[in-house]
Design an enzyme around this catalytic site. Structure first.
Site, PDB file in Angstrom:
ATOM      1  N   GLY A   1       4.165   2.362   3.756  1.00 54.37           N
ATOM      2  CA  GLY A   1       4.432   1.483   2.611  1.00 54.37           C
ATOM      3  C   GLY A   1       3.223   1.438   1.696  1.00 54.37           C
ATOM      4  N   LEU A   2       3.417   0.842   0.543  1.00 56.22           N
ATOM      5  CA  LEU A   2       2.346   0.742  -0.451  1.00 56.22           C
ATOM      6  C   LEU A   2       1.182  -0.092   0.074  1.00 56.22           C
ATOM      7  CD1 LEU A   2       4.473  -0.054  -3.640  1.00 56.22           C
ATOM      8  CD2 LEU A   2       3.224   2.081  -3.192  1.00 56.22           C
ATOM      9  N   SER A   3       0.015   0.100  -0.518  1.00 57.21           N
ATOM     10  CA  SER A   3      -1.112  -0.782  -0.255  1.00 57.21           C
ATOM     11  C   SER A   3      -0.713  -2.192  -0.695  1.00 57.21           C
ATOM     12  CB  SER A   3      -2.328  -0.299  -1.061  1.00 57.21           C
ATOM     13  OG  SER A   3      -3.437  -1.122  -0.818  1.00 57.21           O
ATOM     14  N   GLY A   4      -0.964  -3.167   0.153  1.00 58.53           N
ATOM     15  CA  GLY A   4      -0.595  -4.543  -0.190  1.00 58.53           C
ATOM     16  C   GLY A   4       0.826  -4.911   0.205  1.00 58.53           C
TER      17      GLY A   4
ATOM     18  N   GLY B   1       1.883  -5.132   3.231  1.00 61.53           N
ATOM     19  CA  GLY B   1       1.831  -5.982   4.429  1.00 61.53           C
ATOM     20  C   GLY B   1       1.749  -5.199   5.733  1.00 61.53           C
TER      21      GLY B   1
ATOM     22  N   SER C   1      -0.829  -3.862   7.455  1.00 62.92           N
ATOM     23  CA  SER C   1      -1.876  -4.294   8.393  1.00 62.92           C
ATOM     24  C   SER C   1      -1.573  -5.684   8.939  1.00 62.92           C
ATOM     25  CB  SER C   1      -3.248  -4.302   7.708  1.00 62.92           C
ATOM     26  OG  SER C   1      -3.565  -3.014   7.261  1.00 62.92           O
TER      27      SER C   1
ATOM     28  N   SER D   1       0.659   6.617   4.144  1.00 64.37           N
ATOM     29  CA  SER D   1       1.388   7.880   4.416  1.00 64.37           C
ATOM     30  C   SER D   1       2.450   8.132   3.341  1.00 64.37           C
ATOM     31  CB  SER D   1       1.989   7.891   5.824  1.00 64.37           C
ATOM     32  OG  SER D   1       2.623   6.675   6.180  1.00 64.37           O
TER      33      SER D   1
HETATM   34  S1  ADX Z   1      -3.017   7.398   3.344  1.00 67.73           S
HETATM   35  O1  ADX Z   1      -2.401   7.572   2.027  1.00 67.73           O
HETATM   36  O2  ADX Z   1      -3.896   8.509   3.681  1.00 67.73           O
HETATM   37  O3  ADX Z   1      -2.026   7.131   4.400  1.00 67.73           O
HETATM   38  P1  ADX Z   1      -4.473   5.177   4.391  1.00 67.73           P
HETATM   39  O4  ADX Z   1      -3.411   4.266   4.859  1.00 67.73           O
HETATM   40  O5  ADX Z   1      -5.191   6.001   5.403  1.00 67.73           O
HETATM   41  O6  ADX Z   1      -3.909   6.087   3.197  1.00 67.73           O
HETATM   42  O7  ADX Z   1      -5.602   4.329   3.633  1.00 67.73           O
HETATM   43  C1  ADX Z   1      -5.218   3.425   2.640  1.00 67.73           C
HETATM   44  C2  ADX Z   1      -6.318   2.382   2.411  1.00 67.73           C
HETATM   45  O8  ADX Z   1      -7.433   2.982   1.780  1.00 67.73           O
HETATM   46  C3  ADX Z   1      -5.814   1.310   1.461  1.00 67.73           C
HETATM   47  O9  ADX Z   1      -5.371   0.194   2.187  1.00 67.73           O
HETATM   48  C4  ADX Z   1      -7.023   0.974   0.629  1.00 67.73           C
HETATM   49  O10 ADX Z   1      -7.719  -0.104   1.218  1.00 67.73           O
HETATM   50  C5  ADX Z   1      -7.898   2.184   0.716  1.00 67.73           C
HETATM   51  N1  ADX Z   1      -7.921   3.056  -0.484  1.00 67.73           N
HETATM   52  C6  ADX Z   1      -9.040   3.448  -1.113  1.00 67.73           C
HETATM   53  N2  ADX Z   1      -8.748   4.304  -2.113  1.00 67.73           N
HETATM   54  C7  ADX Z   1      -7.401   4.458  -2.120  1.00 67.73           C
HETATM   55  C8  ADX Z   1      -6.501   5.229  -2.934  1.00 67.73           C
HETATM   56  N3  ADX Z   1      -6.940   6.022  -3.902  1.00 67.73           N
HETATM   57  N4  ADX Z   1      -5.169   5.151  -2.686  1.00 67.73           N
HETATM   58  C9  ADX Z   1      -4.725   4.344  -1.696  1.00 67.73           C
HETATM   59  N5  ADX Z   1      -5.522   3.597  -0.893  1.00 67.73           N
HETATM   60  C10 ADX Z   1      -6.864   3.654  -1.098  1.00 67.73           C
END
Ligand code: ADX
Length: 217
Positions: free
Chosen positions: A45-48, A50, A52, A119
């Site tokens: 899912g997107l950052s933020g 939920g 974690s 992911s």
């Molecule tokens: S993933 O895309 O490779 O799966 P992953 O889950 O490991 O990402 O890491 C995401 C975390 O890295 C986010 O929660 C955020 O805190 C941090 N982050 C830093 N830069 C980025 C970016 N460019 N895009 C997304 N997350 C980022």
């Protein structure tokens, strides 16, 4: 924002003359001791959104119930094992490839491994699924971009909008939604407690052992 990069680097297999070494402890032995199978709950899912928050709450709940459970979280893993990876499509693919393999090892060890990673690419998630085989469960932690941006728990959306972070998922890098996740949990319209309950109910169904009486939990 959809689409998978064309110029992906194929995995170059450099290790040769290596053979499989058999364990003397079977996965049935491990299941018999712990009372549950191992497997992978893959939170995407997107950052933020939920991931974690829910991963840690589900881990705590299952741990207190006596499960062998451990969270692999993107931010944590990127401070250690994957400290040499950034956020380009190739680096994200390698991040997910390594974590998919590690999660699969946890599952083999009898753990419920909760992997919480953006992911964003379907193909990478499918590789992680292939690593853990039938023990893999894709759980979409769903919240629309507007909600995630409003939450902005780490202030990263604000930085990304200001151009201070490149390739930020949802802003300047893609997120490919799961086409048919094993479970989708909407965190925009439900409380943390309700979301945890839905996931725990799913675990109850998905990891229930065959009805062998004392084996069932
Ligand atoms: S993933 O895309 O490779 O799966 P992953 O889950 O490991 O990402 O890491 C995401 C975390 O890295 C986010 O929660 C955020 O805190 C941090 N982050 C830093 N830069 C980025 C970016 N460019 N895009 C997304 N997350 C980022």
């Amino acid at each position: 924002m959809e689409g998978y990069p064309d110029q992906r680097q194929a995995l170059i297999v450099k290790s040769s003359n290596v053979t499989n070494v058999e364990h003397k402890v079977s996965s049935a032995d491990r299941t018999a001791r712990s009372g549950h199978r191992g497997g992978v709950l893959w939170f995407t899912g997107l950052s933020g959104a939920g991931k974690s928050t829910l991963a840690m709450a589900v881990e705590q709940y299952l741990f207190q119930k006596g499960f062998h459970v451990y969270v692999l979280d993107g931010d944590n893993v990127r401070r250690g094992l994957n400290v040499n990876l950034g956020f380009s499509p190739d680096d994200r693919a390698e991040n997910i490839r390594r974590v998919g393999e590690v999660a699969s090892l946890f599952a083999d060890a009898g753990f419920i491994c909760i992997a919480a990673f953006i992911s964003p690419y379907r193909a990478d998630r499918e590789h992680a699924r292939a690593a853990a085989r039938e023990g893999f469960h894709e759980i979409y932690i769903q919240a629309d971009l507007e909600t995630c941006e409003r939450r902005d728990p780490k202030g990263l959306y604000r930085k990304a909008r200001a151009g201070a972070i490149r390739d930020f998922t949802g802003i300047s890098a893609p997120y490919e939604e799961p086409a048919s996740p094993d479970l989708a949990v909407d965190t925009a319209g439900n409380s943390v407690e309700d979301c945890v309950q839905r996931i725990v109910d799913y675990v109850d169904r998905a990891f229930a052992l065959a009805p062998l009486g004392e084996d069932a939990w």
